[in-house]
Design a protein around this motif. Structure first.
Motif, PDB file in Angstrom:
ATOM      1  N   GLU A  15      41.381  48.566  46.736  1.00  0.00           N
ATOM      2  CA  GLU A  15      40.378  48.200  47.740  1.00  0.00           C
ATOM      3  C   GLU A  15      39.833  46.804  47.469  1.00  0.00           C
ATOM      4  N   LEU A  16      39.735  46.003  48.522  1.00  0.00           N
ATOM      5  CA  LEU A  16      39.188  44.653  48.395  1.00  0.00           C
ATOM      6  C   LEU A  16      37.740  44.658  48.862  1.00  0.00           C
ATOM      7  N   ARG A  17      36.834  44.255  47.992  1.00  0.00           N
ATOM      8  CA  ARG A  17      35.414  44.232  48.331  1.00  0.00           C
ATOM      9  C   ARG A  17      34.767  43.066  47.592  1.00  0.00           C
ATOM     10  N   ASN A  18      34.330  42.077  48.347  1.00  0.00           N
ATOM     11  CA  ASN A  18      33.703  40.893  47.749  1.00  0.00           C
ATOM     12  C   ASN A  18      32.239  40.805  48.159  1.00  0.00           C
ATOM     13  N   ILE A  19      31.378  40.496  47.206  1.00  0.00           N
ATOM     14  CA  ILE A  19      29.983  40.147  47.479  1.00  0.00           C
ATOM     15  C   ILE A  19      29.827  38.686  47.096  1.00  0.00           C
ATOM     16  N   SER A  48      42.704  36.557  46.487  1.00  0.00           N
ATOM     17  CA  SER A  48      42.260  37.876  46.035  1.00  0.00           C
ATOM     18  C   SER A  48      42.699  38.980  46.986  1.00  0.00           C
TER      19      SER A  48
END
Length: 214
Positions: free
Chosen positions: A194-198, A188
């Motif tokens: 923008e890379l943003r993982n929860i 990913s």
């Protein structure tokens, strides 16, 4: 492993490529479970205790990525073996075994899947570990074209050229066998924007995942 990506852009440009140590079973997952998880994990009120305390630091347990995949055949470097193809809700999905990143990219390009630039080296690592890949692309259409009408015999799944989407796409669940905890999200990082993982972990205790900051 359950995922619900956010996406903003042209519909025909959305896709996913997810590596797994063993071929997963696939299913559509209700989107509301993520709201329930967020409400359960994030309390509505935070109480801060300002009294001075001495905290003892504990040692986190390290979890490595699982190794060789079970049940996969050996394919040549220029080959891709299709383990399974199916439709899952709004997606067309292919479970693949690849002999090299170049072969995987060629197969995905030929079959209408998106292979982001720059991820050859990471894909090669998964190939060497004999992991498989799940490739996902959208299969959607205009509501009036796919809704059943009196006397209707065919549907039109085509979207107008340049159709866009902004929001969360359909959630998907993957059930797979692994000896150790893995969160297969390395690819990913090669997506645009923008890379943003929860990440929520449903476990019996704390876990440490390699390559994810504390």
């Amino acid at each position: 492993f359950v995922i619900r990506p956010g996406f903003s852009g042209k519909v025909d440009q959305f896709g996913m490529l997810i590596p797994f140590p063993t071929p997963p079973a696939l299913r559509k997952v209700p989107d509301h479970i993520f709201g329930h998880l967020a409400a359960a994990v994030d309390p509505p009120e935070v109480v801060i205790d300002l009294r001075l305390r001495f905290l003892k630091k504990g040692n986190a347990t390290g979890y490595a990525v699982a190794g060789k995949a079970a049940g996969l055949c050996t394919v040549r470097k220029d080959q891709v073996r299709v383990i399974r193809e199916e439709a899952v809700g709004m997606y067309e999905v292919a479970v693949l075994e690849a002999g090299s990143a170049a072969a995987l990219k060629r197969w995905m390009d030929q079959h209408g899947y998106r292979y982001p630039d720059g991820m050859d080296e990471v894909c090669e690592e998964y190939v060497e570990d004999e992991w498989c890949f799940v490739a996902v692309k959208t299969k959607v259409g205009q509501k009036k074209g796919v809704d059943p009408q009196p006397g209707q015999r065919t549907v039109n799944p085509q979207l107008p050229a340049g159709s866009t989407f902004d929001g969360f796409v359909q959630a998907m669940g993957f059930r797979f066998e692994t000896d150790e905890l893995v969160v297969p999200m390395r690819l990913s990082a090669f997506n645009d924007g923008e890379l943003r993982n929860i990440v929520y972990l449903m476990t019996s205790g704390p876990r440490k995942i390699r390559s994810i900051p504390e």
